[in-house]
Design a protein around this motif. Structure first.
Motif, PDB file in Angstrom:
ATOM      1  N   SER A  42      48.905  32.557  48.227  1.00  0.00           N
ATOM      2  CA  SER A  42      48.039  33.422  49.036  1.00  0.00           C
ATOM      3  C   SER A  42      46.983  34.087  48.161  1.00  0.00           C
ATOM      4  O   SER A  42      47.289  34.609  47.088  1.00  0.00           O
ATOM      5  CB  SER A  42      48.875  34.494  49.746  1.00  0.00           C
ATOM      6  N   LEU A  43      45.741  34.054  48.624  1.00  0.00           N
ATOM      7  CA  LEU A  43      44.630  34.610  47.840  1.00  0.00           C
ATOM      8  C   LEU A  43      43.974  35.803  48.527  1.00  0.00           C
ATOM      9  O   LEU A  43      42.887  36.218  48.147  1.00  0.00           O
ATOM     10  CB  LEU A  43      43.574  33.517  47.595  1.00  0.00           C
ATOM     11  N   GLY A  44      44.620  36.352  49.542  1.00  0.00           N
ATOM     12  CA  GLY A  44      44.037  37.505  50.225  1.00  0.00           C
ATOM     13  C   GLY A  44      43.314  37.118  51.484  1.00  0.00           C
ATOM     14  O   GLY A  44      43.285  35.944  51.882  1.00  0.00           O
ATOM     15  N   SER A  45      42.731  38.119  52.119  1.00  0.00           N
ATOM     16  CA  SER A  45      42.105  37.935  53.427  1.00  0.00           C
ATOM     17  C   SER A  45      40.715  38.563  53.440  1.00  0.00           C
ATOM     18  O   SER A  45      40.494  39.606  52.823  1.00  0.00           O
ATOM     19  CB  SER A  45      42.974  38.616  54.496  1.00  0.00           C
ATOM     20  N   PRO A  46      39.775  37.937  54.160  1.00  0.00           N
ATOM     21  CA  PRO A  46      38.447  38.554  54.282  1.00  0.00           C
ATOM     22  C   PRO A  46      38.375  39.665  55.322  1.00  0.00           C
ATOM     23  O   PRO A  46      37.393  40.394  55.384  1.00  0.00           O
ATOM     24  CB  PRO A  46      37.557  37.377  54.678  1.00  0.00           C
ATOM     25  N   GLY A  47      39.410  39.776  56.176  1.00  0.00           N
ATOM     26  CA  GLY A  47      39.350  40.850  57.162  1.00  0.00           C
ATOM     27  C   GLY A  47      40.126  40.535  58.421  1.00  0.00           C
ATOM     28  O   GLY A  47      40.938  39.600  58.460  1.00  0.00           O
ATOM     29  N   LEU A 107      53.320  35.118  54.506  1.00  0.00           N
ATOM     30  CA  LEU A 107      52.339  34.669  53.506  1.00  0.00           C
ATOM     31  C   LEU A 107      53.024  34.001  52.323  1.00  0.00           C
ATOM     32  O   LEU A 107      54.006  34.520  51.786  1.00  0.00           O
ATOM     33  CB  LEU A 107      51.525  35.863  53.002  1.00  0.00           C
ATOM     34  N   TYR A 138      41.237  37.398  41.183  1.00  0.00           N
ATOM     35  CA  TYR A 138      40.541  38.686  41.121  1.00  0.00           C
ATOM     36  C   TYR A 138      40.361  39.188  39.695  1.00  0.00           C
ATOM     37  O   TYR A 138      39.585  40.106  39.451  1.00  0.00           O
ATOM     38  CB  TYR A 138      41.288  39.727  41.967  1.00  0.00           C
ATOM     39  N   LEU A 189      37.156  44.435  61.234  1.00  0.00           N
ATOM     40  CA  LEU A 189      37.439  45.044  59.932  1.00  0.00           C
ATOM     41  C   LEU A 189      37.159  43.985  58.877  1.00  0.00           C
ATOM     42  O   LEU A 189      37.753  42.898  58.919  1.00  0.00           O
ATOM     43  CB  LEU A 189      38.915  45.474  59.900  1.00  0.00           C
ATOM     44  N   ARG A 190      36.247  44.266  57.953  1.00  0.00           N
ATOM     45  CA  ARG A 190      35.902  43.288  56.918  1.00  0.00           C
ATOM     46  C   ARG A 190      36.090  43.903  55.540  1.00  0.00           C
ATOM     47  O   ARG A 190      35.626  45.008  55.280  1.00  0.00           O
ATOM     48  CB  ARG A 190      34.437  42.835  57.068  1.00  0.00           C
ATOM     49  N   TRP A 191      36.784  43.159  54.688  1.00  0.00           N
ATOM     50  CA  TRP A 191      36.929  43.567  53.286  1.00  0.00           C
ATOM     51  C   TRP A 191      35.926  42.756  52.474  1.00  0.00           C
ATOM     52  O   TRP A 191      36.173  41.597  52.120  1.00  0.00           O
ATOM     53  CB  TRP A 191      38.372  43.313  52.830  1.00  0.00           C
TER      54      TRP A 191
END
Lengths: 136, 136
Positions: free
Chosen positions: A92-97, A87, B64, B101-103
């Protein structure tokens, strides 16, 4: 870290890696992290206190025949390898899942974990004009 | 643990719960665990060292607006709630994986996590005559 695998076609280092550097179809391999018994037990004591994760003696009498790591522990170590090697450290801004997560084989004390990541697809768009999503 | 939710139709305590006690269609709610800043940082330092998980000040400048928990941390706390309240303490043999799996929302310091589990299906068979799999 006990061993190092790096098979990657990234042309820029992780500190300068942006959306356009993730090429659909590219495959990247990184590792390894050795998983130790004391860390398996500490993780499981907090997050997954089932006997085959927390008690080496009692685990011998289970279907696994000994202590195995929590699947969430191995998933978390996979994430560590992704952050260290895959990453972008600047974009990188994170992941939805996660679409699917499979624990195919027990992971035991002393085992080494490495990862293979395939960039399946990329899609421009999101929070800025140069941003996008990668599916891997 | 800061709060307790128990909405369950299990007729037997977790120490006496077997495959046949997991009824397809039943819904069970359990919680809560409060997630604290120091634990968010400690988990992320080891498993997911991205700035929005490890550095409260630097996290303010990210999308965030402040520190958020690693998604793998919230997943691991979900597992803890499952082990404490849902999975049989005498008959659980582990899981082959997760279908999805969902965040959905960031989890921040001080947030409380609870779970709702629906038994979607049960299927006899496996390692013994009285064993089976549940999908939830």
């Amino acid at each position: 870290m006990t061993n190092t695998i790096h098979k990657t076609t990234f042309s820029v280092p992780i500190e300068k890696r942006y959306f356009e550097d993730y090429i659909a179809g590219s495959v990247h391999e990184f590792g390894c992290i050795m998983i130790k018994e004391d860390e398996i037990i500490a993780f499981a004591d907090r997050f997954d206190p089932q006997v085959f994760h927390t008690n080496p003696d009692a685990a011998k009498d289970t279907v696994y025949g000994g202590l195995i790591a929590s699947g969430w522990h191995t998933a978390a170590l996979m994430m560590r390898l992704c952050v260290d090697h895959y990453l972008s450290h600047v974009a990188s801004l994170g992941s939805p899942g996660v679409e699917e997560l499979r624990w195919l084989k027990p992971v035991c004390p002393g085992d080494e974990i490495s990862i293979r990541v395939t960039v399946l697809a990329t899609k421009p768009g999101g929070s800025g004009p140069c941003s996008g999503r990668t599916r891997c």
